[in-house]
Design an enzyme around this catalytic site. Structure first.
Site, short mmCIF file in Angstrom:
data_model
loop_
_atom_site.label_atom_id
_atom_site.label_comp_id
_atom_site.label_asym_id
_atom_site.label_seq_id
_atom_site.Cartn_x
_atom_site.Cartn_y
_atom_site.Cartn_z
N ALA A 113 -5.97 26.39 11.43
CA ALA A 113 -5.85 24.94 11.27
C ALA A 113 -7.00 24.27 12.03
O ALA A 113 -6.80 23.36 12.84
CB ALA A 113 -4.49 24.43 11.75
N HIS B 13 -12.22 22.59 17.36
CA HIS B 13 -12.66 23.99 17.18
C HIS B 13 -14.14 24.06 16.84
O HIS B 13 -14.85 24.96 17.28
CB HIS B 13 -11.84 24.65 16.06
CG HIS B 13 -10.38 24.78 16.36
ND1 HIS B 13 -9.42 24.02 15.73
CD2 HIS B 13 -9.71 25.57 17.24
CE1 HIS B 13 -8.23 24.34 16.19
NE2 HIS B 13 -8.37 25.28 17.11
N GLY C 153 -11.01 25.42 24.98
CA GLY C 153 -11.08 23.97 25.09
C GLY C 153 -10.41 23.47 26.36
O GLY C 153 -9.38 23.99 26.79
N GLN D 105 -3.97 26.30 30.07
CA GLN D 105 -4.34 27.58 29.44
C GLN D 105 -5.71 28.03 29.93
O GLN D 105 -5.89 29.20 30.32
CB GLN D 105 -4.34 27.40 27.92
CG GLN D 105 -4.98 28.54 27.15
CD GLN D 105 -4.82 28.39 25.65
OE1 GLN D 105 -3.75 28.63 25.12
NE2 GLN D 105 -5.88 27.99 24.95
N LEU E 269 -7.97 15.71 19.78
CA LEU E 269 -7.73 16.46 18.54
C LEU E 269 -6.84 17.66 18.82
O LEU E 269 -6.97 18.33 19.84
CB LEU E 269 -9.05 16.92 17.93
CG LEU E 269 -9.96 15.82 17.41
CD1 LEU E 269 -11.05 16.42 16.53
CD2 LEU E 269 -9.19 14.78 16.61
N SER F 175 -4.25 20.65 16.41
CA SER F 175 -3.74 21.06 15.10
C SER F 175 -2.39 20.40 14.83
O SER F 175 -2.00 20.20 13.69
CB SER F 175 -3.59 22.57 15.03
OG SER F 175 -4.83 23.18 15.30
N ARG F 176 -1.67 20.06 15.90
CA ARG F 176 -0.32 19.48 15.73
C ARG F 176 -0.38 18.00 15.38
O ARG F 176 0.65 17.43 15.00
CB ARG F 176 0.52 19.71 16.99
CG ARG F 176 0.90 21.17 17.16
CD ARG F 176 1.90 21.41 18.26
NE ARG F 176 2.47 22.74 18.19
CZ ARG F 176 2.10 23.78 18.97
NH1 ARG F 176 1.17 23.62 19.87
NH2 ARG F 176 2.68 24.96 18.82
O1 PAF Z 1 -5.34 27.75 22.15
C1 PAF Z 1 -4.89 28.44 21.21
O2 PAF Z 1 -5.11 28.14 20.03
C2 PAF Z 1 -4.06 29.67 21.51
O3 PAF Z 1 -3.23 29.48 22.62
C3 PAF Z 1 -4.90 30.94 21.66
C4 PAF Z 1 -5.84 30.87 22.85
C5 PAF Z 1 -5.70 31.18 20.38
C6 PAF Z 1 -3.98 32.14 21.88
O4 PAF Z 1 -3.12 32.32 20.81
#
Ligand code: PAF
Length: 277
Positions: free
Chosen positions: A30, A35, A146, A152, A183, A185-186
């Site tokens: 998505a 991205h 990101g 994360q 931005l 995906s959700r």
């Molecule tokens: O950030 C994401 O899209 C996800 O958490 C990742 C790093 C691809 C792991 O599934």
């Protein structure tokens, strides 16, 4: 030309043929402008770019959106081709987890239990486990994440340091809509009125950043700016850049998570805290 592989064997073959530096961008598909910024950074900083596309079941709770998470492989491949990606690895669940649910997972430690981890138990175990697996199979020199998913990014950096994973983690700034919405995906889940309401997250952050620079209480100002009539706040917190206690002065991070309708959104911003006079 962007090559597409689905199996580890094909990935290993293609990876072995790469000489020079390899950058990886891990995604759940998505793909959007955020991205694209990751892919652009990877293209600029590495000789070869691998993108991974895998909706990782391990990081979704039982009541979360795994089933309805957008799957848009053809559009994603077109974006990867445009961005000059050399290789897309898009495994299915059996390819990633051939023995079923992994018994051994990466433990994110106490930081994984706070903020996102408090609202989404097991989330960071799932994220770090798949990130480590994808690092093992793609063997990159650089991996791009990101800043939008700041916790994360922080935990991935920490995992790589604590577990001696030989890769350099590169953080890439958040891409925003003109009105400030980060931005994600959700965002495509949001109905028009919710899309409007979602601005309150970035508006609160902007107010907090400004307040911090003026020696005022960033967290309190951000909270007062957040519109609780249209969105439900989960957390709003000022921390240091490593997600530790809020600094009295110097660099910090302001983080917010909120529900807009049934969609959970997160955002964050760098702040420079000026000590109150
Ligand atoms: O950030 C994401 O899209 C996800 O958490 C990742 C790093 C691809 C792991 O599934």
């Amino acid at each position: 030309m962007t090559a597409l592989v689905h199996s580890r064997d094909d990935l290993a073959g293609a990876r072995a043929a790469m000489t020079g530096t390899v950058g990886v961008v891990m995604t759940m598909g998505a793909l959007h402008e955020g991205h694209r910024a990751l892919l652009r950074a990877a293209r600029e900083q590495s000789d070869h770019v691998i993108a991974t596309i895998f909706v990782n079941p391990l990081q979704f709770g039982p009541n979360e959106d795994f089933d309805r998470y957008p799957r848009t492989l053809d559009a994603d491949l077109a974006i990867c081709a445009e961005a000059g990606v050399d290789l897309v690895f898009a495994p299915d669940r059996a390819e990633m987890y051939p023995s079923g649910e992994p018994m051994v997972r990466v433990n994110p430690g106490p930081l994984g239990e706070r903020l996102e981890g408090a609202s989404r138990p097991g989330f960071f175990h799932g994220v770090l486990t798949v990130v480590l697996k994808l690092l093992q199979v793609t063997r990159p020199h650089l991996a791009f994440f990101g800043e939008k998913d700041y916790q994360q990014l922080t935990l991935v950096r920490r995992m790589v340091r604590d577990l001696d994973v030989p890769v350099r983690i590169v953080g890439v700034p958040t891409v925003r809509e003109p009105d400030g919405l980060a931005l994600s995906s959700r965002n495509r889940y949001l109905a028009p009125a919710e899309r409007q309401a979602a601005q309150t997250l970035s508006a609160a952050l902007r107010a907090g950043v400004e307040a911090a620079a003026q020696g005022r209480d960033a967290e309190a100002v951000a909270r007062a700016t957040f519109d609780s009539d249209t969105a439900k706040l989960d957390y709003l917190l000022l921390t240091d850049p490593d997600l530790g206690p809020a600094p009295a002065e110097g660099p910090g991070r302001l983080l917010v998570a909120a529900w807009v309708g049934s969609t959970r959104l997160i955002d964050n911003a760098a702040v420079e805290v000026v000590a109150a006079a």
